[in-house]
Design a protein around this motif. Structure first.
Motif, PDB file in Angstrom:
ATOM      1  N   ALA A 173       5.700   3.212 -12.819  1.00 45.32           N
ATOM      2  CA  ALA A 173       5.173   1.980 -12.226  1.00 45.32           C
ATOM      3  C   ALA A 173       6.282   0.952 -12.034  1.00 45.32           C
ATOM      4  N   ALA A 174       7.270   0.975 -12.913  1.00 44.20           N
ATOM      5  CA  ALA A 174       8.386   0.025 -12.794  1.00 44.20           C
ATOM      6  C   ALA A 174       9.231   0.291 -11.550  1.00 44.20           C
ATOM      7  N   LEU A 175       9.169   1.507 -11.020  1.00 44.88           N
ATOM      8  CA  LEU A 175       9.940   1.831  -9.810  1.00 44.88           C
ATOM      9  C   LEU A 175       9.315   1.220  -8.560  1.00 44.88           C
ATOM     10  N   TRP A 176       8.024   0.895  -8.622  1.00 51.48           N
ATOM     11  CA  TRP A 176       7.326   0.281  -7.489  1.00 51.48           C
ATOM     12  C   TRP A 176       6.628  -0.991  -7.964  1.00 51.48           C
ATOM     13  N   PRO A 177       7.372  -2.018  -8.300  1.00 50.08           N
ATOM     14  CA  PRO A 177       6.765  -3.218  -8.905  1.00 50.08           C
ATOM     15  C   PRO A 177       5.800  -3.956  -7.974  1.00 50.08           C
ATOM     16  N   ASN A 178       5.916  -3.758  -6.672  1.00 44.98           N
ATOM     17  CA  ASN A 178       5.062  -4.481  -5.720  1.00 44.98           C
ATOM     18  C   ASN A 178       3.878  -3.657  -5.244  1.00 44.98           C
ATOM     19  N   ALA A 179       3.660  -2.509  -5.849  1.00 45.30           N
ATOM     20  CA  ALA A 179       2.578  -1.631  -5.416  1.00 45.30           C
ATOM     21  C   ALA A 179       1.221  -2.322  -5.564  1.00 45.30           C
ATOM     22  N   SER A 180       0.396  -2.221  -4.529  1.00 42.89           N
ATOM     23  CA  SER A 180      -0.924  -2.852  -4.593  1.00 42.89           C
ATOM     24  C   SER A 180      -1.857  -2.240  -3.559  1.00 42.89           C
ATOM     25  N   LEU A 181      -3.100  -2.029  -3.985  1.00 44.91           N
ATOM     26  CA  LEU A 181      -4.174  -1.594  -3.091  1.00 44.91           C
ATOM     27  C   LEU A 181      -5.260  -2.661  -2.991  1.00 44.91           C
ATOM     28  N   HIS A 209      -3.402  -2.850 -12.236  1.00 41.21           N
ATOM     29  CA  HIS A 209      -2.702  -3.827 -11.405  1.00 41.21           C
ATOM     30  C   HIS A 209      -2.666  -3.420  -9.930  1.00 41.21           C
ATOM     31  N   LEU A 210      -2.969  -2.145  -9.654  1.00 38.83           N
ATOM     32  CA  LEU A 210      -2.990  -1.703  -8.259  1.00 38.83           C
ATOM     33  C   LEU A 210      -4.153  -2.319  -7.495  1.00 38.83           C
ATOM     34  N   GLY A 211      -5.201  -2.748  -8.189  1.00 38.91           N
ATOM     35  CA  GLY A 211      -6.352  -3.326  -7.523  1.00 38.91           C
ATOM     36  C   GLY A 211      -7.451  -2.312  -7.302  1.00 38.91           C
ATOM     37  N   GLY A 212      -8.533  -2.770  -6.692  1.00 34.54           N
ATOM     38  CA  GLY A 212      -9.697  -1.923  -6.532  1.00 34.54           C
ATOM     39  C   GLY A 212     -10.523  -1.869  -7.799  1.00 34.54           C
ATOM     40  N   THR A 213     -11.617  -1.130  -7.767  1.00 37.63           N
ATOM     41  CA  THR A 213     -12.449  -0.936  -8.952  1.00 37.63           C
ATOM     42  C   THR A 213     -12.026   0.346  -9.663  1.00 37.63           C
ATOM     43  N   VAL A 229       0.841  -1.208   0.000  1.00 38.24           N
ATOM     44  CA  VAL A 229       0.000   0.000   0.000  1.00 38.24           C
ATOM     45  C   VAL A 229       0.871   1.252   0.000  1.00 38.24           C
ATOM     46  N   ARG A 230       1.926   1.254   0.792  1.00 37.96           N
ATOM     47  CA  ARG A 230       2.836   2.418   0.788  1.00 37.96           C
ATOM     48  C   ARG A 230       3.412   2.641  -0.603  1.00 37.96           C
ATOM     49  N   ASP A 231       3.810   1.558  -1.268  1.00 34.53           N
ATOM     50  CA  ASP A 231       4.366   1.693  -2.624  1.00 34.53           C
ATOM     51  C   ASP A 231       3.322   2.252  -3.591  1.00 34.53           C
ATOM     52  N   ALA A 232       2.085   1.769  -3.466  1.00 31.90           N
ATOM     53  CA  ALA A 232       1.032   2.237  -4.368  1.00 31.90           C
ATOM     54  C   ALA A 232       0.757   3.718  -4.163  1.00 31.90           C
ATOM     55  N   LEU A 233       0.718   4.156  -2.914  1.00 31.04           N
ATOM     56  CA  LEU A 233       0.461   5.563  -2.643  1.00 31.04           C
ATOM     57  C   LEU A 233       1.622   6.434  -3.108  1.00 31.04           C
ATOM     58  N   ALA A 234       2.853   5.948  -2.939  1.00 29.11           N
ATOM     59  CA  ALA A 234       4.005   6.699  -3.436  1.00 29.11           C
ATOM     60  C   ALA A 234       3.945   6.844  -4.950  1.00 29.11           C
ATOM     61  N   LEU A 235       3.547   5.782  -5.638  1.00 38.23           N
ATOM     62  CA  LEU A 235       3.409   5.843  -7.095  1.00 38.23           C
ATOM     63  C   LEU A 235       2.365   6.877  -7.497  1.00 38.23           C
ATOM     64  N   LEU A 236       1.225   6.870  -6.824  1.00 35.96           N
ATOM     65  CA  LEU A 236       0.184   7.835  -7.163  1.00 35.96           C
ATOM     66  C   LEU A 236       0.638   9.268  -6.895  1.00 35.96           C
ATOM     67  N   VAL A 237       1.338   9.485  -5.781  1.00 34.22           N
ATOM     68  CA  VAL A 237       1.857  10.825  -5.500  1.00 34.22           C
ATOM     69  C   VAL A 237       2.858  11.230  -6.584  1.00 34.22           C
TER      70      VAL A 237
END
Length: 807
Positions: free
Chosen positions: A126-134, A73-77, A21-29
């Protein structure tokens, strides 16, 4: 964009999210400024052309929506992901608001190349945070993030965009290498900004033996997860220290990383700041950053001293220049003290409300004097604040001496917890959890306070003259400024040493009067014998004062209980045997309860003060209090409060004032409805909030006030009134002197006088550097001979702003 993402990563490291989740939020920021890739923004930079069809941050939202497939790939709808696209795009204090064809035009303006470049950029990031997931978040967590993420993004953007901390570089590094470099810079930048979090300490906070409530806070079982606690005890029982002990335990249990003290007024916030600054250093393993958060914080001597002190002693709390530079950043400090308004703005649709929400989310929110916020409008705001704080995982402590049970239940319900059901008082209650009310009766206190009625102001003056002659330190708390001025003038005419304190002084003079009051009547007060202080509601809670004799105008029960808390207050320092009167008595100026012949019953005795509080509440307070004949604190307080402010069956008011009761009920319903219309609709999500100016959505209702800035003549030119206090304000800046020269008064009353015109050469010279908003909101008032401002208005440094009859 990666600089900002690196800062966000560092800030996210303090949060309790999972690594994906931290990785996903960092990617979005990181993608927050994607819209700058569009043609309109580049044209603005290259040619100064205005951005067509929308700003770059609005383009960010639409580009992310357009490329949603790249982030599936982050998940959610799709709808939950889109809510977070809106969140990071809306990092300039308000959400994007364009719809339909407006967005089509914006996308067309961005150009086809921006779509292709945007796709490549999203894939590279996205390649910088390959494990990002929500994927593990539910819809409620997505909703909470949609309100929290804009604040994180704004804070990270402000730090990451600082060119002193992130020096612009040529694009000669691959993105992964650049990002690693940015991560190193971000670690230091977050520290320099003051956003790093010191760990909580288990060190002993106080050297004295704890009082019963304080001991209970050190022992009560804490539930898992966020919690809401109520500390209910009489004035002067040590609730602040109890809250600090409880907050320390809550931080050690992982319920928060910092503290924000929210108080009803700037004066109470200043007093709390002074009390808390030494204690909070012991609550953390290293000194935290501490801020004072209200509109006049720079004028506080304690605040100024703390900022200067930190430069020479690193073992005490301080505040970085970055945090102090902008009032919106104050809530980002690990410890903050401020007015409740600063917190309430987080649930109103104002600019950067989400930044405030983000700043509060990591803190134990301590709301002091919560009974002061029981007015219908503020009560609804407070409910919304507690609900939002709980949604962000925040915990809170509410302190009160006179909170009605109905409001206590409503606040617990708003937080989403079961309301305490035990009516015992004093009480320490955790909503939905443990309750402590097994407190022994206080020992060595003042005992019950007798209540006696005075029929009119003349009787009050006669009593004060008599008691002052006996050597008593006396106070008269009046409901209205004009009545306070009349009282002090009458006492002085009789040769009594009488001081005056109210809110209609220029701030520099008010601070001087407050200091004098503390010097005479404070804990270490000197030369108090035979002296009288006349004041208004500012005496109820803002200053730690102690009097032998008290007179008060009739006021609501909760206010009278608060006022009585200043009577025989410091018994350890001034025991009963040393007092010039045999027992504490609250003398209440009130007309005869059994002679209510018309709606102007109260006006027979209280002049301007009869208009301040609801008439039915006044009568019911008098009926209950005079029938009981005493204030027995703490044992009898609950019954007194419920008899007037409770939701149960109340004493019926006489027929002549029943219309006033209906009007009061209607006004309260209207105010509550206005608050419900004003607070943000949490369930609707961030995009539906507006991000308007603070003034468009007030934190509290009341008669409109107008700001005057007093000025004095010197060598043919106008200077701020406070310039005459050179001895104590030698280091003040011009802006601070101007603020210290301000006084506020009723707009309705000021319409009855002809204020000075603002286009004279002298006034224009004084305001030539002012921004337009200040010229439009502040009226310059030169003070002439004998304090004259204009016909019907005069100012005196010892009396305040005076409205006078004109012939």
């Amino acid at each position: 964009m990666l600089d900002v993402a690196a800062v966000a990563e560092r800030l996210l490291a303090f949060e309790r999210f999972t690594s994906p989740v931290r990785d996903a939020l960092a990617l979005l920021v990181a993608l927050h400024d994607l819209g700058k890739i569009g043609e309109p923004f580049r044209a603005m930079l290259l040619h100064g052309a205005p951005q067509q069809h929308g700003r770059h941050w609005e383009a960010t939202e639409r580009l992310l929506q357009h490329h949603d497939a790249l982030l599936q790939h982050l998940g959610g709808t799709w709808s939950t992901r889109w809510s977070l696209y809106t969140a990071v795009a809306g990092h300039h204090g308000r959400p994007p608001s364009r719809e339909g064809r407006q967005y089509d035009m914006l996308m067309h303006a961005c150009g086809a190349q921006a779509l292709d470049d945007g796709k490549a950029l999203i894939q590279a990031f996205a390649a910088l945070w390959p494990n990002a997931s929500l994927a593990d978040l539910d819809k409620h967590q997505f909703l909470a993030l949609s309100w929290w993420l804009p604040g994180l993004t704004a804070a990270a953007d402000w730090v990451g965009s600082n060119p002193e901390w992130f020096i612009p570089q040529l694009p000669d590094l691959p993105l992964p290498e650049y990002f690693e470099r940015a991560r190193g810079l971000a670690y230091e930048a977050v520290q320099r900004a003051g956003l790093d979090a010191s760990k909580a300490s288990s060190a002993r906070l106080f050297e004295f033996s704890p009082r019963p409530m304080q001991a209970a806070c050190a022992e009560i079982d804490l539930p898992d997860g966020p919690m809401l606690a109520f500390i209910e005890d009489e004035t002067g029982a040590g609730k602040t220290e109890a809250a600090l002990l409880l907050a320390q335990r809550m931080m050690l249990a992982g319920k928060g990383r910092g503290i924000f003290f929210a108080l009803p007024t700037m004066a109470t916030a200043n007093a709390m700041f002074c009390r808390a600054r030494d204690v909070v250093a012991r609550m953390f393993q290293s000194p935290p950053n501490l801020t004072l958060a209200h509109g006049r914080a720079p004028l506080s001597p304690d605040w100024r001293e703390l900022r200067e002190h930190r430069a020479t002693q690193e073992d005490t709390p301080g505040c970085t220049d970055w945090l102090a530079d902008n009032r919106r950043r104050a809530l980002l400090a690990q410890v903050g003290v401020g007015t409740i308004d600063q917190a309430l703005l987080s649930v109103l649709p104002t600019r950067y409300a989400t930044l405030r929400h983000y700043g509060l989310s990591s803190k134990i929110l301590i709301v002091d004097e919560v009974h002061e916020m029981g007015e219908a409008y503020m009560a609804e705001e407070l409910k919304a604040l507690l609900a939002a704080h709980r949604a962000a995982g925040g915990s809170a402590i509410l302190l009160t001496a006179t909170l009605p049970l109905g409001l206590r239940a409503a606040l617990a319900q708003a937080y989403g917890a079961a309301a305490p059901t035990e009516p015992a008082y004093p009480a320490l209650s955790i909503a939905g959890g443990s309750v402590r009310h097994d407190f022994p009766p206080p020992q060595g206190g003042r005992g019950p306070v007798a209540v006696q009625r005075l029929p009119d102001a003349d009787a009050a003056i006669a009593l004060l003259i008599e008691k002052a002659a006996q050597g008593a330190a006396c106070v008269w708390v009046r409901n209205a400024v004009d009545d306070a001025i009349a009282a002090v003038q009458a006492l002085r005419a009789q040769g009594v040493e009488a001081d005056l304190l109210h809110a209609r002084f220029a701030l520099c003079d008010r601070l001087r009067q407050e200091s004098a009051a503390l010097g005479h009547f404070g804990k270490e007060g000197k030369e108090r014998t035979g002296r009288v202080l006349v004041g208004t509601q500012v005496l109820e809670s803002s200053l730690d004062l102690d009097f032998d004799v008290m007179v008060s105008d009739l006021a609501p029960m909760a206010a009278l209980v608060q006022r009585a808390g200043r009577l025989w207050r410091h018994m350890a320092l001034r025991p009963a045997a040393g007092r010039p009167v045999p027992a504490p008595v609250l003398h209440v100026v009130s007309p005869d309860l059994d002679a209510v012949n018309d709606p102007r019953w109260l006006h027979q005795v209280l002049e301007k003060g009869a208009y301040v509080y609801p008439l039915d509440v006044q009568w019911r307070t008098a009926r209950v209090l005079f029938d009981v004949g005493q204030i027995d604190a703490p044992a009898g307080l609950r019954a007194l409060i419920e008899a007037v402010h409770g939701t149960g069956e109340l004493v019926t008011v006489p027929e002549p004032i029943q219309k006033a009761e209906l009007q009061r009920i209607g006004s309260e319903l209207a105010n509550a409805n206005q608050a419900l219309n004003n607070v943000v609709d949490w369930q609707a999500g961030y995009r539906k909030s507006q991000g308007l100016n603070d003034i468009d959505y007030p934190t509290r209702l009341g008669p409109e006030q107008r700001t005057l800035m007093l000025a004095r003549w010197q060598d043919g030119a106008l200077l701020p009134w406070a310039s005459g206090d050179a001895a104590t304000l030698a280091d003040a800046t011009r802006a601070e002197l101007e603020a210290l020269s301000e006084v506020r008064a009723s707009d309705a009353r000021l319409k009855g006088v002809q204020l000075p015109v603002q286009d004279t050469p002298a006034i224009q010279a004084l305001t030539q550097d002012w921004p337009d908003w200040k010229r439009n909101s502040v009226t310059i008032c030169p003070v002439g001979e004998h304090g004259a401002i204009c016909a019907g208005l005069r100012y005196d440094a010892e009396t305040g702003l005076l409205f006078e009859a004109t012939t």
